[in-house]
Design a protein around this motif. Sequence first.
Motif, PDB file in Angstrom:
ATOM      1  N   ILE A  77       0.839  -1.198   0.000  1.00  0.00           N
ATOM      2  CA  ILE A  77       0.000   0.000   0.000  1.00  0.00           C
ATOM      3  C   ILE A  77       0.873   1.247   0.000  1.00  0.00           C
ATOM      4  O   ILE A  77       0.555   2.250  -0.657  1.00  0.00           O
ATOM      5  N   ALA A  78       2.009   1.195   0.726  1.00  0.00           N
ATOM      6  CA  ALA A  78       2.952   2.313   0.725  1.00  0.00           C
ATOM      7  C   ALA A  78       3.487   2.562  -0.685  1.00  0.00           C
ATOM      8  O   ALA A  78       3.652   3.729  -1.105  1.00  0.00           O
ATOM      9  N   LEU A  79       3.730   1.496  -1.436  1.00  0.00           N
ATOM     10  CA  LEU A  79       4.219   1.659  -2.808  1.00  0.00           C
ATOM     11  C   LEU A  79       3.218   2.417  -3.665  1.00  0.00           C
ATOM     12  O   LEU A  79       3.589   3.278  -4.469  1.00  0.00           O
ATOM     13  N   GLU A  80       1.938   2.090  -3.500  1.00  0.00           N
ATOM     14  CA  GLU A  80       0.920   2.789  -4.273  1.00  0.00           C
ATOM     15  C   GLU A  80       0.910   4.277  -3.918  1.00  0.00           C
ATOM     16  O   GLU A  80       0.816   5.146  -4.814  1.00  0.00           O
ATOM     17  N   ALA A  81       1.034   4.596  -2.635  1.00  0.00           N
ATOM     18  CA  ALA A  81       1.021   6.003  -2.214  1.00  0.00           C
ATOM     19  C   ALA A  81       2.241   6.750  -2.753  1.00  0.00           C
ATOM     20  O   ALA A  81       2.132   7.889  -3.234  1.00  0.00           O
ATOM     21  N   TYR A  82       3.425   6.110  -2.685  1.00  0.00           N
ATOM     22  CA  TYR A  82       4.621   6.754  -3.238  1.00  0.00           C
ATOM     23  C   TYR A  82       4.464   6.959  -4.745  1.00  0.00           C
ATOM     24  O   TYR A  82       4.852   8.003  -5.300  1.00  0.00           O
ATOM     25  N   ALA A  83       3.907   5.956  -5.436  1.00  0.00           N
ATOM     26  CA  ALA A  83       3.736   6.063  -6.884  1.00  0.00           C
ATOM     27  C   ALA A  83       2.770   7.199  -7.231  1.00  0.00           C
ATOM     28  O   ALA A  83       2.998   7.955  -8.197  1.00  0.00           O
ATOM     29  N   ASN A  84       1.694   7.339  -6.459  1.00  0.00           N
ATOM     30  CA  ASN A  84       0.755   8.436  -6.708  1.00  0.00           C
ATOM     31  C   ASN A  84       1.439   9.788  -6.535  1.00  0.00           C
ATOM     32  O   ASN A  84       1.205  10.731  -7.312  1.00  0.00           O
ATOM     33  N   ALA A  85       2.294   9.889  -5.499  1.00  0.00           N
ATOM     34  CA  ALA A  85       3.019  11.150  -5.279  1.00  0.00           C
ATOM     35  C   ALA A  85       3.973  11.436  -6.430  1.00  0.00           C
ATOM     36  O   ALA A  85       4.099  12.589  -6.884  1.00  0.00           O
ATOM     37  N   ALA A  86       4.647  10.386  -6.922  1.00  0.00           N
ATOM     38  CA  ALA A  86       5.576  10.575  -8.047  1.00  0.00           C
ATOM     39  C   ALA A  86       4.820  10.982  -9.303  1.00  0.00           C
ATOM     40  O   ALA A  86       5.249  11.882 -10.051  1.00  0.00           O
ATOM     41  N   PHE A 108      11.888  12.450  -3.910  1.00  0.00           N
ATOM     42  CA  PHE A 108      11.631  11.836  -2.607  1.00  0.00           C
ATOM     43  C   PHE A 108      10.737  10.608  -2.769  1.00  0.00           C
ATOM     44  O   PHE A 108      10.987   9.548  -2.166  1.00  0.00           O
ATOM     45  N   ALA A 109       9.703  10.744  -3.591  1.00  0.00           N
ATOM     46  CA  ALA A 109       8.775   9.627  -3.782  1.00  0.00           C
ATOM     47  C   ALA A 109       9.453   8.449  -4.479  1.00  0.00           C
ATOM     48  O   ALA A 109       9.244   7.284  -4.109  1.00  0.00           O
ATOM     49  N   VAL A 110      10.274   8.728  -5.475  1.00  0.00           N
ATOM     50  CA  VAL A 110      10.961   7.644  -6.187  1.00  0.00           C
ATOM     51  C   VAL A 110      11.955   6.944  -5.257  1.00  0.00           C
ATOM     52  O   VAL A 110      12.066   5.712  -5.259  1.00  0.00           O
ATOM     53  N   ALA A 111      12.674   7.717  -4.442  1.00  0.00           N
ATOM     54  CA  ALA A 111      13.576   7.104  -3.462  1.00  0.00           C
ATOM     55  C   ALA A 111      12.782   6.201  -2.522  1.00  0.00           C
ATOM     56  O   ALA A 111      13.240   5.098  -2.151  1.00  0.00           O
ATOM     57  N   GLY A 112      11.572   6.650  -2.140  1.00  0.00           N
ATOM     58  CA  GLY A 112      10.718   5.835  -1.283  1.00  0.00           C
ATOM     59  C   GLY A 112      10.324   4.530  -1.950  1.00  0.00           C
ATOM     60  O   GLY A 112      10.299   3.465  -1.310  1.00  0.00           O
ATOM     61  N   TYR A 137      30.368  -1.372  -6.323  1.00  0.00           N
ATOM     62  CA  TYR A 137      29.583  -0.330  -5.656  1.00  0.00           C
ATOM     63  C   TYR A 137      29.547   0.841  -6.627  1.00  0.00           C
ATOM     64  O   TYR A 137      30.568   1.482  -6.878  1.00  0.00           O
ATOM     65  N   TYR A 138      28.373   1.109  -7.155  1.00  0.00           N
ATOM     66  CA  TYR A 138      28.308   2.087  -8.246  1.00  0.00           C
ATOM     67  C   TYR A 138      27.119   3.013  -8.066  1.00  0.00           C
ATOM     68  O   TYR A 138      26.019   2.582  -7.694  1.00  0.00           O
ATOM     69  N   GLY A 139      27.337   4.296  -8.317  1.00  0.00           N
ATOM     70  CA  GLY A 139      26.276   5.282  -8.187  1.00  0.00           C
ATOM     71  C   GLY A 139      25.391   5.325  -9.423  1.00  0.00           C
ATOM     72  O   GLY A 139      25.885   5.546 -10.529  1.00  0.00           O
ATOM     73  N   VAL A 140      24.087   5.088  -9.256  1.00  0.00           N
ATOM     74  CA  VAL A 140      23.118   5.174 -10.353  1.00  0.00           C
ATOM     75  C   VAL A 140      21.984   6.088  -9.909  1.00  0.00           C
ATOM     76  O   VAL A 140      21.944   6.552  -8.768  1.00  0.00           O
ATOM     77  N   THR A 141      21.038   6.327 -10.801  1.00  0.00           N
ATOM     78  CA  THR A 141      19.893   7.178 -10.484  1.00  0.00           C
ATOM     79  C   THR A 141      18.615   6.453 -10.882  1.00  0.00           C
ATOM     80  O   THR A 141      18.526   5.911 -11.998  1.00  0.00           O
ATOM     81  N   GLY A 142      17.648   6.428  -9.967  1.00  0.00           N
ATOM     82  CA  GLY A 142      16.400   5.712 -10.203  1.00  0.00           C
ATOM     83  C   GLY A 142      15.277   6.621 -10.670  1.00  0.00           C
ATOM     84  O   GLY A 142      15.208   7.801 -10.283  1.00  0.00           O
ATOM     85  N   PHE A 143      14.381   6.048 -11.492  1.00  0.00           N
ATOM     86  CA  PHE A 143      13.258   6.804 -12.053  1.00  0.00           C
ATOM     87  C   PHE A 143      11.989   5.965 -12.013  1.00  0.00           C
ATOM     88  O   PHE A 143      12.037   4.728 -12.045  1.00  0.00           O
ATOM     89  N   ALA A 144      10.861   6.649 -11.984  1.00  0.00           N
ATOM     90  CA  ALA A 144       9.550   6.011 -12.107  1.00  0.00           C
ATOM     91  C   ALA A 144       8.777   6.756 -13.180  1.00  0.00           C
ATOM     92  O   ALA A 144       8.677   7.990 -13.143  1.00  0.00           O
ATOM     93  N   GLU A 145       8.245   6.013 -14.147  1.00  0.00           N
ATOM     94  CA  GLU A 145       7.402   6.584 -15.192  1.00  0.00           C
ATOM     95  C   GLU A 145       6.087   5.806 -15.238  1.00  0.00           C
ATOM     96  O   GLU A 145       6.004   4.687 -14.704  1.00  0.00           O
ATOM     97  N   PHE A 146       5.100   6.372 -15.910  1.00  0.00           N
ATOM     98  CA  PHE A 146       3.762   5.790 -15.809  1.00  0.00           C
ATOM     99  C   PHE A 146       3.127   5.608 -17.183  1.00  0.00           C
ATOM    100  O   PHE A 146       3.211   6.482 -18.058  1.00  0.00           O
ATOM    101  N   GLU A 147       2.504   4.445 -17.332  1.00  0.00           N
ATOM    102  CA  GLU A 147       1.704   4.131 -18.523  1.00  0.00           C
ATOM    103  C   GLU A 147       0.393   3.539 -18.031  1.00  0.00           C
ATOM    104  O   GLU A 147       0.330   2.366 -17.657  1.00  0.00           O
ATOM    105  N   GLY A 148      -0.632   4.351 -17.978  1.00  0.00           N
ATOM    106  CA  GLY A 148      -1.905   3.890 -17.454  1.00  0.00           C
ATOM    107  C   GLY A 148      -1.774   3.445 -16.007  1.00  0.00           C
ATOM    108  O   GLY A 148      -1.376   4.230 -15.137  1.00  0.00           O
TER     109      GLY A 148
END
Length: 575
Positions: A90-99, A121-125, A217-228
């Motif tokens: 449920i927390a994932l859904e809330a973070y995704a809505n914020a993102a 912040f939401a994507v890190a969550g 140990y490598y620095g990367v960057t995370g993203f969230a995108e949405f399709e429906g």
Amino acid sequence: MEQSLRHGQSKRISIARRIRVLAKMNRWTADYFRNSALLVLAAIVAGCAPQIAVISEKPPARFQATSGTDQDIVKAIDRAQGLQRTQPLIALEAYANAARDSLHELERSSTNTEARRCYNFAVAGIFSVVRQAKLDPWAKPVQVGANNKLTLTGKRDPAKPEQNPALYELFPTDELRYHGAYVKDDVKKDGIGAPLVAVRHLTPEKASELFAPPAIYYGVTGFAEFEGSRCILSIKDPLAAETVTVEGRGYPMAANFTAALAMGLAREKPQKLGFVRLLRPQEYASTFRVARMEPYNPNKTVVLVIHGLMDTPVTWVPLLNDLRSDKGIRRDYQFWFYSYPSGYPYPYSALILRQELDAIEKKFPIRKKMVVIGHSMGGCISRTLITDTGNKLWMEGFGKPPEQTEMPAESKHLLEQAIILKHRPEIGRVIFMSTPHRGSDLASNWVGRIGSMLVRTPSRLLTIGKTIREAATPDPAALQLKRFPNSVDTLAPNNRFVVAINKVPITPGIPYYTILGDRGRGDSPNSSDGVVPYWSSHLDGARSEFIAPCNHGSPLNPQAIAEVHRILKLNAQSR
């Protein structure tokens, strides 16, 4: 008569016993002093070693709203943080809505920094919950939310199987606390996305296959995108691009370049290998490696760094951390390192390096001339890569060419590889840092002689040592040894190899630079960095000579780092 004979036998037995006892005492005394010296050296090393990096995980910070923050986004993030531990789906859904809502705000204004902060912040969550709940959306879609209305899935590049996020554990950098002498500067970059540390442990075979360190140990960057109803997660490399496209819009990419370095140092403690690899090189022969510090990019110039005696690639972390703060350096360069047991004589370590470069060239062909940076004995190794000796070193040692020198075929082949040198055509520039080109008196005085005795000669080199003593021409001025020389011996000013290679000029057309320390005394040319004197590190043909107010640890000195920075910028411009 019999009594006299018995008395004589008894006396001889008594003398023999005394001899055996004395021999045991001598062996015990030798072992005692050897072990005592070892303990003293270990204590010195431990006492001088700074706390280079410490890291710990911390709970995610509570989201701090401002007057400009969208209230629906604030509520969604607050809900997610409250349920993160107890109801992760449920927390994932809330973070995704914020993102998603944050991206809508960015669609209206791509420069809305508050919306971007909320998205990050939401994507890190999201990545935090995925890790804590041990989910793998890259392998199988995950239904999240109270009514399973949202599907969480991962996106990966089939053309880059080794960058599959499923192979890594991903840590949001906002949940890491780190500090230490080698990570004083926290190098970050503002932009969109959640900076992460990607961690993967490899088998020795896989590390060798990929030319990678055993623990990545490598620095990367995370993203969230949405399709429906789908939330699609991806990770991107901030060293590969400065910008990123998210749902059709371009943004600067966020990055953290220090957290991965800090985590690698704190968890793996690679600096501990420096001392033991000096003393027992054969036991650590498997640690000979050229390894990439980032994914291979044929369009970037390779910078190959080589550490010195009793050291590891750790010595380059402050330099690397600083250089990655420069957009131009990130764009133009990729960093590799050469790691080796420093107890081996450095001509042998240089031979292994040449073999490693041949092997890595087959998998990752170099299109642009590389830059080599060598510190201390690593600079001596670098020198062998830009020198054409022909038979000169062989003639200096044996008085006649190889074909006329009688010795076992295996020994001759190894020696020919080690001392008949050809410059490496892939090298375009070299930076020598605190390099004892002509040796160091510390290697030949009593401290160096004790240190040399503590190094265990690898079994493969024992026979060659005997061969060299039998075949070499006498030289009373040279360092006299009853065994094959180790790394400490090959740094002595009167070592035959050191004397001979300094008679051979560096191959013309390859620019080189020197960086050395004078401990801030300003007394050059009579200066020393405490280990290497000026007369040994100075090279007449250098394009430039920079004297930093530091000791032997020039790769840690800000002024010396700035000089490396200058030379790399010059190299990029010259192309």
